[in-house]
Design a protein around this motif. Structure first.
Motif, PDB file in Angstrom:
ATOM      1  N   GLU A  95       0.798  -1.230   0.000  1.00 33.01           N
ATOM      2  CA  GLU A  95       0.000   0.000   0.000  1.00 33.01           C
ATOM      3  C   GLU A  95       0.834   1.286   0.000  1.00 33.01           C
ATOM      4  N   PRO A  96       1.894   1.401   0.797  1.00 27.16           N
ATOM      5  CA  PRO A  96       2.647   2.663   0.800  1.00 27.16           C
ATOM      6  C   PRO A  96       3.268   3.029  -0.549  1.00 27.16           C
ATOM      7  N   VAL A  97       3.544   2.053  -1.400  1.00 26.09           N
ATOM      8  CA  VAL A  97       4.188   2.351  -2.678  1.00 26.09           C
ATOM      9  C   VAL A  97       3.213   2.411  -3.851  1.00 26.09           C
ATOM     10  N   MET A  98       1.955   2.117  -3.601  1.00 21.07           N
ATOM     11  CA  MET A  98       0.970   2.105  -4.689  1.00 21.07           C
ATOM     12  C   MET A  98       0.854   3.435  -5.425  1.00 21.07           C
ATOM     13  N   PRO A  99       0.812   4.592  -4.753  1.00 23.21           N
ATOM     14  CA  PRO A  99       0.731   5.845  -5.514  1.00 23.21           C
ATOM     15  C   PRO A  99       1.912   6.029  -6.473  1.00 23.21           C
ATOM     16  N   ALA A 100       3.107   5.679  -6.010  1.00 22.37           N
ATOM     17  CA  ALA A 100       4.284   5.807  -6.870  1.00 22.37           C
ATOM     18  C   ALA A 100       4.194   4.843  -8.050  1.00 22.37           C
ATOM     19  N   LEU A 101       3.727   3.629  -7.802  1.00 21.58           N
ATOM     20  CA  LEU A 101       3.589   2.657  -8.883  1.00 21.58           C
ATOM     21  C   LEU A 101       2.549   3.108  -9.911  1.00 21.58           C
ATOM     22  N   ARG A 102       1.461   3.679  -9.440  1.00 11.01           N
ATOM     23  CA  ARG A 102       0.435   4.185 -10.364  1.00 11.01           C
ATOM     24  C   ARG A 102       0.984   5.336 -11.206  1.00 11.01           C
ATOM     25  N   ALA A 103       1.780   6.199 -10.592  1.00 12.78           N
ATOM     26  CA  ALA A 103       2.375   7.316 -11.328  1.00 12.78           C
ATOM     27  C   ALA A 103       3.335   6.805 -12.402  1.00 12.78           C
ATOM     28  N   ILE A 104       4.114   5.802 -12.066  1.00  8.00           N
ATOM     29  CA  ILE A 104       5.036   5.204 -13.040  1.00  8.00           C
ATOM     30  C   ILE A 104       4.250   4.574 -14.178  1.00  8.00           C
ATOM     31  N   ARG A 105       3.176   3.861 -13.852  1.00 10.67           N
ATOM     32  CA  ARG A 105       2.343   3.234 -14.882  1.00 10.67           C
ATOM     33  C   ARG A 105       1.768   4.293 -15.827  1.00 10.67           C
ATOM     34  N   ALA A 106       1.325   5.420 -15.260  1.00 11.39           N
ATOM     35  CA  ALA A 106       0.767   6.491 -16.097  1.00 11.39           C
ATOM     36  C   ALA A 106       1.838   7.070 -17.020  1.00 11.39           C
TER      37      ALA A 106
END
Length: 119
Positions: A95-106
């Motif tokens: 969960e703590p890294v999900m925002p960063a992973l979503r940003a990378i995916r975008a």
């Protein structure tokens, strides 16, 4: 990661001699570490010739850092590596890294769109 040597890709297999030269560690130390760290298992071919994968080389460098620079004992490094291997991946760890992973995916999706326009 250090250069693999002239004409050798970073992901290429290395012999014990090549890895020894890259890391500055004697070959007998690398063989000893194989007996102490079950995570370090190079491929062995005919005549017991060892071939280290790129991930083996990364592990050797990590063990070297822990033992020779950070002051861990062999037993301490064994425990550390064993604990890392058995740490389960849970929602709490992701969960703590999900925002960063979503940003990378975008960013990657956008790059693919732009690349498609250029083709």
């Amino acid at each position: 990661m250090a250069a693999a040597g002239p004409g050798k890709a970073g992901a290429a297999f290395r012999t014990i001699g090549e890895l020894s030269r890259e890391t500055g560690l004697p070959q007998h130390i690398l063989r000893y570490w194989e007996t102490r760290f079950p995570q370090l298992r190079p491929l062995q071919r005919a005549g017991n010739r060892r071939y280290y994968r790129a991930e083996d080389a990364v592990l050797v460098r990590r063990i070297d850092t822990l033992l020779n620079r950070e002051g861990y004992t062999v037993r301490g490094v064994q425990q550390l590596l064993a604990a890392e291997k058995t740490t389960p991946v849970t929602t709490d760890t992701i969960e703590p890294v999900m925002p960063a992973l979503r940003a990378i995916r975008a960013l990657l999706a956008q790059a693919l769109v732009e690349d498609g326009r250029r083709a």
